[in-house]
Design a protein around this motif. Structure first.
Motif, PDB file in Angstrom:
ATOM      1  N   LEU A  52       0.828  -1.208   0.000  1.00 57.75           N
ATOM      2  CA  LEU A  52       0.000   0.000   0.000  1.00 57.75           C
ATOM      3  C   LEU A  52       0.864   1.259   0.000  1.00 57.75           C
ATOM      4  N   ILE A  53       1.847   1.298   0.872  1.00 53.95           N
ATOM      5  CA  ILE A  53       2.694   2.489   0.986  1.00 53.95           C
ATOM      6  C   ILE A  53       3.529   2.683  -0.276  1.00 53.95           C
ATOM      7  N   VAL A  54       4.104   1.620  -0.799  1.00 53.07           N
ATOM      8  CA  VAL A  54       4.923   1.722  -2.007  1.00 53.07           C
ATOM      9  C   VAL A  54       4.074   2.179  -3.194  1.00 53.07           C
ATOM     10  N   THR A  55       2.842   1.730  -3.259  1.00 54.21           N
ATOM     11  CA  THR A  55       1.959   2.188  -4.334  1.00 54.21           C
ATOM     12  C   THR A  55       1.763   3.691  -4.253  1.00 54.21           C
ATOM     13  N   TRP A  56       1.489   4.192  -3.052  1.00 52.14           N
ATOM     14  CA  TRP A  56       1.282   5.638  -2.889  1.00 52.14           C
ATOM     15  C   TRP A  56       2.570   6.424  -3.060  1.00 52.14           C
ATOM     16  N   SER A  58       4.848   5.566  -5.190  1.00 48.99           N
ATOM     17  CA  SER A  58       4.971   5.581  -6.658  1.00 48.99           C
ATOM     18  C   SER A  58       4.060   6.632  -7.271  1.00 48.99           C
ATOM     19  N   ILE A  59       2.840   6.713  -6.783  1.00 51.24           N
ATOM     20  CA  ILE A  59       1.905   7.735  -7.267  1.00 51.24           C
ATOM     21  C   ILE A  59       2.503   9.125  -7.041  1.00 51.24           C
ATOM     22  N   ALA A  60       3.070   9.333  -5.864  1.00 43.68           N
ATOM     23  CA  ALA A  60       3.659  10.640  -5.536  1.00 43.68           C
ATOM     24  C   ALA A  60       4.811  10.972  -6.478  1.00 43.68           C
ATOM     25  N   VAL A  61       5.660  10.008  -6.766  1.00 44.23           N
ATOM     26  CA  VAL A  61       6.795  10.250  -7.671  1.00 44.23           C
ATOM     27  C   VAL A  61       6.286  10.579  -9.072  1.00 44.23           C
ATOM     28  N   LEU A  62       5.304   9.842  -9.548  1.00 45.38           N
ATOM     29  CA  LEU A  62       4.747  10.106 -10.877  1.00 45.38           C
ATOM     30  C   LEU A  62       4.104  11.487 -10.957  1.00 45.38           C
ATOM     31  N   MET A  63       3.483  11.919  -9.888  1.00 46.36           N
ATOM     32  CA  MET A  63       2.802  13.218  -9.897  1.00 46.36           C
ATOM     33  C   MET A  63       3.757  14.397  -9.943  1.00 46.36           C
ATOM     34  N   ARG A  64       5.013  14.182  -9.559  1.00 49.40           N
ATOM     35  CA  ARG A  64       5.981  15.286  -9.607  1.00 49.40           C
ATOM     36  C   ARG A  64       6.144  15.828 -11.013  1.00 49.40           C
ATOM     37  N   GLY A  65       5.962  14.994 -12.022  1.00 49.47           N
ATOM     38  CA  GLY A  65       6.167  15.427 -13.392  1.00 49.47           C
ATOM     39  C   GLY A  65       4.931  15.988 -14.072  1.00 49.47           C
ATOM     40  N   VAL A  66       3.865  16.174 -13.345  1.00 45.08           N
ATOM     41  CA  VAL A  66       2.610  16.655 -13.929  1.00 45.08           C
ATOM     42  C   VAL A  66       2.334  18.058 -13.420  1.00 45.08           C
ATOM     43  N   ARG A  67       2.095  18.980 -14.353  1.00 42.64           N
ATOM     44  CA  ARG A  67       1.817  20.365 -13.945  1.00 42.64           C
ATOM     45  C   ARG A  67       0.383  20.535 -13.466  1.00 42.64           C
ATOM     46  N   ALA A  68      -0.561  20.172 -14.285  1.00 37.38           N
ATOM     47  CA  ALA A  68      -1.979  20.305 -13.921  1.00 37.38           C
ATOM     48  C   ALA A  68      -2.379  19.081 -13.113  1.00 37.38           C
ATOM     49  N   PRO A  87       0.621   5.850  10.478  1.00 36.71           N
ATOM     50  CA  PRO A  87       1.203   5.096  11.605  1.00 36.71           C
ATOM     51  C   PRO A  87       2.231   4.048  11.148  1.00 36.71           C
ATOM     52  N   ALA A  88       1.986   3.406  10.030  1.00 40.38           N
ATOM     53  CA  ALA A  88       2.948   2.433   9.501  1.00 40.38           C
ATOM     54  C   ALA A  88       4.190   3.146   8.967  1.00 40.38           C
ATOM     55  N   ILE A  89       3.984   4.274   8.325  1.00 38.40           N
ATOM     56  CA  ILE A  89       5.125   5.055   7.822  1.00 38.40           C
ATOM     57  C   ILE A  89       6.027   5.456   8.984  1.00 38.40           C
ATOM     58  N   ARG A  90       5.427   5.946  10.064  1.00 40.61           N
ATOM     59  CA  ARG A  90       6.223   6.309  11.253  1.00 40.61           C
ATOM     60  C   ARG A  90       6.993   5.093  11.785  1.00 40.61           C
ATOM     61  N   TYR A  91       6.339   3.938  11.789  1.00 41.64           N
ATOM     62  CA  TYR A  91       6.981   2.706  12.255  1.00 41.64           C
ATOM     63  C   TYR A  91       8.212   2.388  11.394  1.00 41.64           C
ATOM     64  N   ALA A 100       8.909   6.806   2.529  1.00 37.80           N
ATOM     65  CA  ALA A 100       7.669   7.390   1.991  1.00 37.80           C
ATOM     66  C   ALA A 100       7.674   8.923   2.030  1.00 37.80           C
ATOM     67  N   ALA A 101       8.833   9.534   1.881  1.00 39.27           N
ATOM     68  CA  ALA A 101       8.934  10.998   1.920  1.00 39.27           C
ATOM     69  C   ALA A 101       8.174  11.660   0.767  1.00 39.27           C
ATOM     70  N   ASN A 102       8.156  11.026  -0.394  1.00 35.02           N
ATOM     71  CA  ASN A 102       7.420  11.599  -1.523  1.00 35.02           C
ATOM     72  C   ASN A 102       5.912  11.573  -1.270  1.00 35.02           C
ATOM     73  N   PHE A 103       5.434  10.514  -0.662  1.00 31.27           N
ATOM     74  CA  PHE A 103       4.020  10.399  -0.314  1.00 31.27           C
ATOM     75  C   PHE A 103       3.656  11.476   0.715  1.00 31.27           C
ATOM     76  N   GLU A 104       4.521  11.688   1.685  1.00 31.84           N
ATOM     77  CA  GLU A 104       4.286  12.731   2.683  1.00 31.84           C
ATOM     78  C   GLU A 104       4.208  14.104   2.006  1.00 31.84           C
ATOM     79  N   LYS A 105       5.133  14.372   1.087  1.00 30.22           N
ATOM     80  CA  LYS A 105       5.117  15.660   0.384  1.00 30.22           C
ATOM     81  C   LYS A 105       3.853  15.797  -0.460  1.00 30.22           C
ATOM     82  N   LEU A 106       3.424  14.714  -1.105  1.00 31.24           N
ATOM     83  CA  LEU A 106       2.190  14.746  -1.882  1.00 31.24           C
ATOM     84  C   LEU A 106       1.015  15.122  -0.981  1.00 31.24           C
TER      85      LEU A 106
END
Length: 136
Positions: A52-56, A58-68, A87-91, A100-106
């Motif tokens: 679950l976390i890796v999927t999100w 990945s979504i966050a990394v892909l979104m970095r390249g999208v303007r709109a 809670p799992a990310i903190r763990y 999951a730093a990219n997911f946090e930034k997203l």
């Protein structure tokens, strides 16, 4: 990648049967994502929460390249999933501080978008409460 292509890709990732099974397991697990993260590393719970976390992430990394991003933000449960997985990310960050730093930034960017677009409290509550979650 344009916004529509990415939106389709996100939908495909979130519709994957393994992702769906992992999200169902998260919802059924007492203690949620944190308990799954603390489970033995060879357990299905541990593997599921990582998926679950890796999927999100990945979504966050892909979104970095999208303007709109408006269409994506309108229909993707970013803050909901961050809240249930945090809670799992903190763990996991006990061993890997940038996990999951990219997911946090997203999530931060999404919340800023909510404010910028002047989304009301009811919209924000619905979005972060999982209104668009479907499979998470």
């Amino acid at each position: 990648m344009d916004e529509n292509s990415l939106l389709l890709g996100i939908q495909e990732m979130r519709s994957d049967s393994d992702y769906h099974a992992a999200e169902v397991l998260r919802r059924e697990t007492d203690g949620g994502a944190e308990a799954m993260a603390a489970a033995p590393s060879d357990s299905r719970e541990h593997a599921a929460v990582r998926l679950l976390i890796v999927t999100w992430e990945s979504i966050a990394v892909l979104m970095r390249g999208v303007r709109a991003k408006d269409k994506i933000y309108e229909v993707t449960p970013i803050c909901h999933m961050y809240e249930v997985l945090e809670p799992a990310i903190r763990y996991f960050r006990k061993e890997t501080p940038e996990y999951a730093a990219n997911f946090e930034k997203l999530n931060v960017d999404y919340r800023a978008w909510l404010k910028k677009k002047k989304k009301g409290a009811s919209y924000e509550s619905a979005a972060c409460g999982g209104m668009h979650a479907r499979f998470g």
